[in-house]
Design a protein around this motif. Structure first.
Motif, PDB file in Angstrom:
ATOM      1  N   HIS A  79       0.850  -1.195   0.000  1.00  0.00           N
ATOM      2  CA  HIS A  79       0.000   0.000   0.000  1.00  0.00           C
ATOM      3  C   HIS A  79       0.886   1.244   0.000  1.00  0.00           C
ATOM      4  O   HIS A  79       1.938   1.276   0.644  1.00  0.00           O
ATOM      5  N   ARG A  80       0.454   2.243  -0.725  1.00  0.00           N
ATOM      6  CA  ARG A  80       1.143   3.538  -0.713  1.00  0.00           C
ATOM      7  C   ARG A  80       0.273   4.534   0.030  1.00  0.00           C
ATOM      8  O   ARG A  80      -0.903   4.712  -0.295  1.00  0.00           O
ATOM      9  N   LYS A  81       0.879   5.171   1.046  1.00  0.00           N
ATOM     10  CA  LYS A  81       0.135   6.144   1.845  1.00  0.00           C
ATOM     11  C   LYS A  81       0.575   7.565   1.517  1.00  0.00           C
ATOM     12  O   LYS A  81       1.765   7.830   1.347  1.00  0.00           O
ATOM     13  N   GLU A  82      -0.396   8.447   1.432  1.00  0.00           N
ATOM     14  CA  GLU A  82      -0.130   9.860   1.204  1.00  0.00           C
ATOM     15  C   GLU A  82      -1.084  10.691   2.040  1.00  0.00           C
ATOM     16  O   GLU A  82      -2.147  10.201   2.452  1.00  0.00           O
ATOM     17  N   VAL A  84      -3.837  13.228   2.534  1.00  0.00           N
ATOM     18  CA  VAL A  84      -4.963  13.808   1.807  1.00  0.00           C
ATOM     19  C   VAL A  84      -5.769  14.655   2.797  1.00  0.00           C
ATOM     20  O   VAL A  84      -6.337  14.125   3.746  1.00  0.00           O
ATOM     21  N   TRP A  88      -3.441  10.812   6.647  1.00  0.00           N
ATOM     22  CA  TRP A  88      -2.696   9.781   5.912  1.00  0.00           C
ATOM     23  C   TRP A  88      -3.670   8.688   5.472  1.00  0.00           C
ATOM     24  O   TRP A  88      -4.377   8.104   6.288  1.00  0.00           O
ATOM     25  N   MET A  89      -3.688   8.425   4.162  1.00  0.00           N
ATOM     26  CA  MET A  89      -4.604   7.440   3.605  1.00  0.00           C
ATOM     27  C   MET A  89      -3.876   6.583   2.569  1.00  0.00           C
ATOM     28  O   MET A  89      -2.874   7.008   1.982  1.00  0.00           O
ATOM     29  N   ASN A  90      -4.412   5.356   2.358  1.00  0.00           N
ATOM     30  CA  ASN A  90      -3.902   4.500   1.284  1.00  0.00           C
ATOM     31  C   ASN A  90      -4.409   5.035  -0.049  1.00  0.00           C
ATOM     32  O   ASN A  90      -5.612   5.085  -0.290  1.00  0.00           O
ATOM     33  N   THR A  91      -3.474   5.453  -0.890  1.00  0.00           N
ATOM     34  CA  THR A  91      -3.867   6.039  -2.177  1.00  0.00           C
ATOM     35  C   THR A  91      -3.597   5.105  -3.357  1.00  0.00           C
ATOM     36  O   THR A  91      -4.052   5.387  -4.467  1.00  0.00           O
ATOM     37  N   ALA A  92      -2.836   4.025  -3.121  1.00  0.00           N
ATOM     38  CA  ALA A  92      -2.552   3.081  -4.200  1.00  0.00           C
ATOM     39  C   ALA A  92      -2.212   1.725  -3.590  1.00  0.00           C
ATOM     40  O   ALA A  92      -1.711   1.645  -2.465  1.00  0.00           O
TER      41      ALA A  92
END
Length: 255
Positions: A79-82, A84, A88-92
């Protein structure tokens, strides 16, 4: 009744012994490398905190030795977190399919020096040749490399991937040994331990021996029950949690 061995004449006994010695000796002369493990079973119990596997062997001619321990294939989800809006959320998400759950290498020298690029590619030796590459339909170029690097960092940090972390020690001219560390979270399943005898970057002989990592005892029974009877296990866990909470509540009321 007199045993057959005692009924043979001295000459017949001598011929028999020579035949046995020839049968035993000839195959060994054709083998450039011999290996074995201190144990072919790693038992995971409730108090398991990791283990070490001792590998020992011999070579009958000069050369380099390379050992590769490979665990059962498994799927890994990354999981990639960024951030938003400050959260911090899983964006991919990326899924790697059928790659070794454990991979470790030991050698008498750096991998790039003792095994040629062709040898490594043909035998799947090294992180570049064990199937970590993503299909272009999932990711390509720099993005694919970023996902791969993130996966490697996580597996190396967990101790499930080890690159040249073990040292091969020679005990004389022909005998050698090495140790591999298995972390507390080592995956269960069937492992392969491959040992290569190399000269000038090419493999002149190889041996593969199996290793099994398995849960035993009460922990194994609970693990199997949870995976085969997931619904009942979940209900049972909820009941235990409710009963424990109720008993704790009673204890505090009495206090």
């Amino acid at each position: 009744m007199t045993p057959l061995w005692q009924r043979l004449s001295p000459l017949a006994r001598g011929v028999f012994l020579l035949a046995v010695l020839a049968f035993v000796a000839l195959p060994k002369q054709s083998r450039a490398i011999e290996v074995d493990l201190s144990s072919h079973l790693v038992a995971i119990t409730a108090g398991f905190s990791g283990d070490k596997i001792l590998l020992f062997g011999s070579i009958n001619s000069p050369g380099e030795v390379l050992v590769v321990v490979r665990g059962p294939d498994a799927d890994f989800k990354m999981h990639r977190k960024e951030q938003v809006a400050g959260i911090w959320m899983n964006t991919a998400t990326m899924r790697f399919e059928k790659i070794p759950s454990f991979y470790a290498i030991a050698g008498t020298g750096p991998l790039e020096e003792i095994a040629s690029p062709t040898t490594r590619a043909l035998n799947g030796i090294g992180f570049d040749h064990i199937g970590l590459e993503l299909p272009v339909t999932k990711a390509a170029g720099r993005i694919a490399e970023q996902w791969k690097d993130s996966l490697l960092r996580n597996l190396l940090r967990a101790g499930n991937y080890q690159l040249a972390s073990a040292e091969i020690v020679f005990l004389g001219e022909h005998l050698f040994k090495t140790e591999f560390e298995l972390p507390a979270n080592v995956p269960t399943g069937s492992y392969s331990v491959s040992v290569y005898h190399l000269r000038e970057g090419q493999i002149i002989d190889a041996r593969t021996t199996p290793l099994s990592v398995s849960k035993i005892g009460a922990e194994a029974e609970i693990y199997d029950y949870a995976h085969h009877q997931g619904t009942m296990y979940g209900i049972f866990a909820i009941v235990i949690a409710l009963v424990s909470g109720w008993m704790g509540h009673l204890a505090f009321r009495k206090g």
